[in-house]
Design an enzyme around this catalytic site. Structure first.
Site, PDB file in Angstrom:
ATOM      1  CD  GLU A   1      -0.462  -2.562  10.198  1.00  0.00           C
ATOM      2  OE1 GLU A   1      -1.546  -2.101   9.846  1.00  0.00           O
ATOM      3  OE2 GLU A   1       0.082  -3.522   9.621  1.00  0.00           O
TER       4      GLU A   1
ATOM      5  CG  LEU B   1      -1.880   1.170   1.402  1.00  0.00           C
ATOM      6  CD1 LEU B   1      -2.801   1.326   0.202  1.00  0.00           C
ATOM      7  CD2 LEU B   1      -2.698   1.015   2.687  1.00  0.00           C
TER       8      LEU B   1
END
Length: 385
Positions: free
Chosen positions: A363, A122
């Protein structure tokens, strides 16, 4: 915390495995930055790699609480090894929530066998917290999409069998033009990896750049509707951020145990240093902080297991942010308790301190977590989470 007998038995089994297989190699894999490939069959046979795969597709069908238990127990010895528990989470969850039945039948049983590693691509060199800034493009060409671009910080990318790649599929603004694609690493000419990142901590957990040079992917491997991929990523993150909190709690617990043991053995001025009030206060603070983070973590996992999707985003960000900040402080204090010995590699606390830092970054940075928490508070009011 009110755990079921099944969850307690699962936790105890993971604890025994970690003591036997992880503790002996924790220092070595950090020293050599070696991926612990020997753990794959051990984890796979216990269902730890593939925790999230539902039973109907051959998996263990674990819940969020069990995923976090596994991460916590293993991370007491090595967070790099702890990250392998539920390693397929960010691949499996988007398929479970947004995939077609055909995609579930094609990929989930393979992952369920416990020998498959996966990754998610990502972030990019110029797009981290701002996902809308990604530049990787996927262009439709007949029955395929052709993907071109570069990804960064791909965890386990170079050892993965499948990578979920997020790419722009149109020129629409914001995040409404992002789609995820399931890329078979071995069957994708044009896919390559850069040099493994030389990290301060979390050594043994592979992070690599990913290069996509006109990689052709079947259209049937696009997940969900075109341009809806960001939702898939966010749902997966809401369920994966608590696992980072769990790793943080386990890491802090391991450092705390090392500090207590050392303080009881180390003697200065003819007394164990654990008898000095200054050390006692440090240990007491460490214990309080760990327990507070653990309670928040499992409150969050229970909300996830009950399907309380309205509460989960804020609780997940709270747990991840609070626990990782706590782990950074506790591991730093553990180094201080050990004094000069805490700063050398013969003791585990310096490694744990280095590992803890990454939890505040990946994250979603802890600054982004606070943005999410504030947004949820202002959206729903200052009610109890």
């Amino acid at each position: 915390m009110d755990f079921t007998s099944e969850e307690i038995a699962f936790r105890d089994g993971v604890r025994r495995m970690a003591e036997k297989h992880v503790a002996p190699i924790a220092a070595e894999i950090d020293e050599n930055d070696r991926f612990p490939i020997e753990l794959i069959p051990i984890y796979g046979d216990m269902g730890l790699l593939q925790l999230w795969v539902p039973e109907e597709y051959g998996g263990p069908g674990a819940n969020l609480t069990m995923v976090c238990m596994a991460r916590e127990e293993i991370s007491r010895y090595s967070e790099a090894c702890g990250l392998l528990a539920g390693e397929t989470t960010m691949f499996v969850l988007p398929i479970m929530h947004f995939g077609t039945e055909d995609q579930k039948k094609r990929f989930l049983p393979t992952v369920a066998k416990g020998r498959t590693l996966t990754a998610i691509a990502l972030s990019e060199p110029g797009a981290g917290s701002d996902v809308s800034a990604i530049r990787t493009r996927a262009v439709r060409d007949g029955n395929d999409y052709v993907i071109t671009g570069q990804k960064q910080w791909c965890s386990f990318g170079s050892v993965a069998d499948f990578i979920m790649v997020f790419a722009k599929t149109s020129d629409a603004g914001g995040v409404d033009n992002i789609s995820p694609f399931i890329v078979d690493v071995k069957a994708s000419p044009g896919l390559s990896f850069g040099k493994k990142e030389r990290k301060m901590g979390m050594r043994g957990a592979v992070n690599v750049p990913v290069y996509l040079d006109h990689v052709r992917v079947p259209a049937e491997n696009m997940l969900g509707e075109e341009g809806k991929g960001f939702r898939a990523a966010m749902r997966a993150l809401d369920l994966n951020r608590p696992a980072i909190a769990a790793a943080s709690v386990g890491l802090a617990q391991g450092a705390f145990e090392a500090a207590v043991a050392y303080a009881q053995e180390r003697r200065q001025f003819k007394r164990a240093i654990s008898e000095f009030q200054g050390i006692q206060f440090m240990l007491a603070d460490m214990a309080m902080q760990i327990e507070a983070a653990r309670c928040l973590l499992y409150e969050c996992t229970r909300a996830g297991d009950r399907g309380e999707w309205e509460r989960l985003p804020m609780l997940a960000s709270m747990a991840k942010c609070f626990a990782s900040d706590m782990a950074m402080k506790v591991t730093t204090d553990a180094v201080q308790v050990l004094g000069g010995y805490g700063y050398v590699k013969d003791y585990p606390v310096e490694r744990m301190m280095r590992d803890a830092k990454l939890n505040q970054i990946f994250e979603g940075t802890n600054q982004i977590q606070r943005v999410v928490i504030a947004r949820e508070l202002l959206r729903h009011g200052a009610r109890r989470a």
